[in-house]
Design a protein around this motif. Structure first.
Motif, PDB file in Angstrom:
ATOM      1  N   ILE A  85       0.963  -1.404  -0.058  1.00  0.00           N
ATOM      2  CA  ILE A  85      -0.060   0.150   0.033  1.00  0.00           C
ATOM      3  C   ILE A  85       0.894   1.130   0.071  1.00  0.00           C
ATOM      4  N   ILE A  86       1.906   1.212   0.839  1.00  0.00           N
ATOM      5  CA  ILE A  86       2.792   2.489   1.025  1.00  0.00           C
ATOM      6  C   ILE A  86       3.479   2.613  -0.481  1.00  0.00           C
ATOM      7  N   VAL A  87       4.008   1.577  -0.989  1.00  0.00           N
ATOM      8  CA  VAL A  87       4.712   1.667  -2.415  1.00  0.00           C
ATOM      9  C   VAL A  87       3.839   2.228  -3.288  1.00  0.00           C
ATOM     10  N   MET A  88       2.668   1.732  -3.452  1.00  0.00           N
ATOM     11  CA  MET A  88       1.800   1.905  -4.549  1.00  0.00           C
ATOM     12  C   MET A  88       1.227   3.439  -4.386  1.00  0.00           C
ATOM     13  N   THR A  89       1.147   3.749  -3.132  1.00  0.00           N
ATOM     14  CA  THR A  89       0.753   5.232  -2.785  1.00  0.00           C
ATOM     15  C   THR A  89       1.657   6.391  -3.163  1.00  0.00           C
ATOM     16  N   LEU A  90       2.936   5.824  -3.096  1.00  0.00           N
ATOM     17  CA  LEU A  90       4.092   6.711  -3.477  1.00  0.00           C
ATOM     18  C   LEU A  90       4.110   6.855  -5.067  1.00  0.00           C
ATOM     19  N   GLY A  91       4.008   5.694  -5.561  1.00  0.00           N
ATOM     20  CA  GLY A  91       4.080   5.554  -7.124  1.00  0.00           C
ATOM     21  C   GLY A  91       2.921   6.241  -7.674  1.00  0.00           C
ATOM     22  N   LEU A  92       1.779   6.317  -7.230  1.00  0.00           N
ATOM     23  CA  LEU A  92       0.682   6.954  -7.653  1.00  0.00           C
ATOM     24  C   LEU A  92       0.588   8.388  -7.357  1.00  0.00           C
ATOM     25  N   ALA A  93       1.462   8.750  -6.360  1.00  0.00           N
ATOM     26  CA  ALA A  93       1.483  10.255  -5.884  1.00  0.00           C
ATOM     27  C   ALA A  93       2.371  10.783  -7.262  1.00  0.00           C
ATOM     28  N   VAL A  94       3.410  10.241  -7.541  1.00  0.00           N
ATOM     29  CA  VAL A  94       4.449  10.600  -8.477  1.00  0.00           C
ATOM     30  C   VAL A  94       3.613  10.699  -9.898  1.00  0.00           C
ATOM     31  N   PHE A  95       3.104   9.658 -10.271  1.00  0.00           N
ATOM     32  CA  PHE A  95       2.330   9.472 -11.360  1.00  0.00           C
ATOM     33  C   PHE A  95       1.056  10.663 -11.420  1.00  0.00           C
ATOM     34  N   THR A  96       0.482  10.998 -10.465  1.00  0.00           N
ATOM     35  CA  THR A  96      -0.771  11.787 -10.420  1.00  0.00           C
ATOM     36  C   THR A  96       0.029  13.399 -10.595  1.00  0.00           C
ATOM     37  N   ALA A  97       1.185  13.511  -9.685  1.00  0.00           N
ATOM     38  CA  ALA A  97       1.896  14.705 -10.001  1.00  0.00           C
ATOM     39  C   ALA A  97       2.206  15.159 -11.276  1.00  0.00           C
ATOM     40  N   ILE A  98       2.648  14.050 -11.945  1.00  0.00           N
ATOM     41  CA  ILE A  98       3.193  14.093 -13.426  1.00  0.00           C
ATOM     42  C   ILE A  98       2.119  14.617 -14.539  1.00  0.00           C
ATOM     43  N   MET A  99       1.124  13.713 -14.123  1.00  0.00           N
ATOM     44  CA  MET A  99      -0.099  13.659 -15.141  1.00  0.00           C
ATOM     45  C   MET A  99      -0.856  15.264 -14.870  1.00  0.00           C
ATOM     46  N   THR A 100      -1.111  15.557 -13.570  1.00  0.00           N
ATOM     47  CA  THR A 100      -1.669  16.790 -13.243  1.00  0.00           C
ATOM     48  C   THR A 100      -0.805  18.022 -13.587  1.00  0.00           C
ATOM     49  N   GLY A 101       0.382  17.905 -13.407  1.00  0.00           N
ATOM     50  CA  GLY A 101       1.067  18.923 -13.697  1.00  0.00           C
ATOM     51  C   GLY A 101       1.251  19.404 -15.480  1.00  0.00           C
ATOM     52  N   ALA A 102       1.349  18.226 -15.903  1.00  0.00           N
ATOM     53  CA  ALA A 102       1.421  18.240 -17.567  1.00  0.00           C
ATOM     54  C   ALA A 102      -0.233  18.896 -17.877  1.00  0.00           C
ATOM     55  N   THR A 103      -1.195  18.473 -17.513  1.00  0.00           N
ATOM     56  CA  THR A 103      -2.499  18.883 -17.882  1.00  0.00           C
ATOM     57  C   THR A 103      -2.727  20.468 -17.294  1.00  0.00           C
ATOM     58  N   ALA A 104      -2.324  20.531 -16.147  1.00  0.00           N
ATOM     59  CA  ALA A 104      -2.258  22.172 -15.550  1.00  0.00           C
ATOM     60  C   ALA A 104      -1.558  22.941 -16.692  1.00  0.00           C
TER      61      ALA A 104
END
Length: 216
Positions: A85-104
């Motif tokens: 859960i911890i590993v996937m949360t960190l991975g998803l946070a990085v993925f979300t940051a990249i995709m959200t940043g690109a979209t913004a």
């Protein structure tokens, strides 16, 4: 423990193409809605279904019965699931940051504000997992599905009710200022991080006690 974590990751990889396509669709949809934060919110929903599917797969393949015959302690089995859960949360946070940043960036919005907001939303994942995992260990996957639905429905109803109650009050102005102020967003992110760590730690101890008392 590494083998246990890899077991779950390989289980997720079976449907990884579906998840990749879904994430891409969410990114496109978030862009069309001109809402980068939508990506992070929906990623949480997708992640929640992944957690439930892992327990469903364990039940289908009688994993717990098989694991009981292996030289593994029950504490290690539970710990591996929480580490995932911890590993996937960190991975998803990085993925979300990249995709959200690109979209913004494409929408001409503030990248930093949108990224902080989306990453903050990812802190809800450990909180959700910390609630649902002990329930599934105690009641099983089928009853866990009911709690799964309630975890999404109840907060929505509560937030809707609170929104009406605080409308036009000083509390509403404070919350709006926090959300619109970068420093306020960092404070919210810090609070969510602290709460998620606390919930996950308490949940881990409860899950170990429940799982250790089960017979397979």
């Amino acid at each position: 423990m590494k083998g246990l974590i890899l077991k779950d990751i390989y289980s997720i990889r079976i449907t990884q193409k579906t998840y990749v396509l879904l994430f891409l669709f969410l990114c496109v949809f978030g862009y069309l809605m001109k809402s980068p934060g939508y990506v992070g919110t929906m990623c949480i929903v997708v992640f929640a279904t992944v957690v439930l599917s892992l327990f469903n797969a364990d039940q289908y393949y009688h994993w717990d019965t098989y694991a009981a015959a292996l030289p593994l302690g029950k504490r290690i089995i539970v710990r591996a699931r929480y580490m995932l859960i911890i590993v996937m949360t960190l991975g998803l946070a990085v993925f979300t940051a990249i995709m959200t940043g690109a979209t913004a960036a494409l929408l001409g919005m503030s990248v930093s504000e949108q990224v902080i907001s989306s990453v903050s939303m990812c802190m809800i994942i450990p909180i959700f997992s910390g609630i649902i995992i002990p329930v599934i260990y105690k009641l099983g996957v089928e009853k866990g599905r009911v709690i799964f639905m309630m975890l999404f429905l109840i907060p929505f109803l509560v937030l809707t009710l609170l929104k009406d109650l605080i409308r036009g009050t000083a509390v509403e102005k404070l919350l709006v200022n926090l959300q619109q102020n970068p420093n306020g967003q960092v404070i919210i992110a810090g609070i969510l991080l602290a709460v998620s760590i606390l919930v996950l730690a308490v949940s881990y101890m409860i899950s170990i006690r429940i799982y250790s008392n089960k017979e397979f």
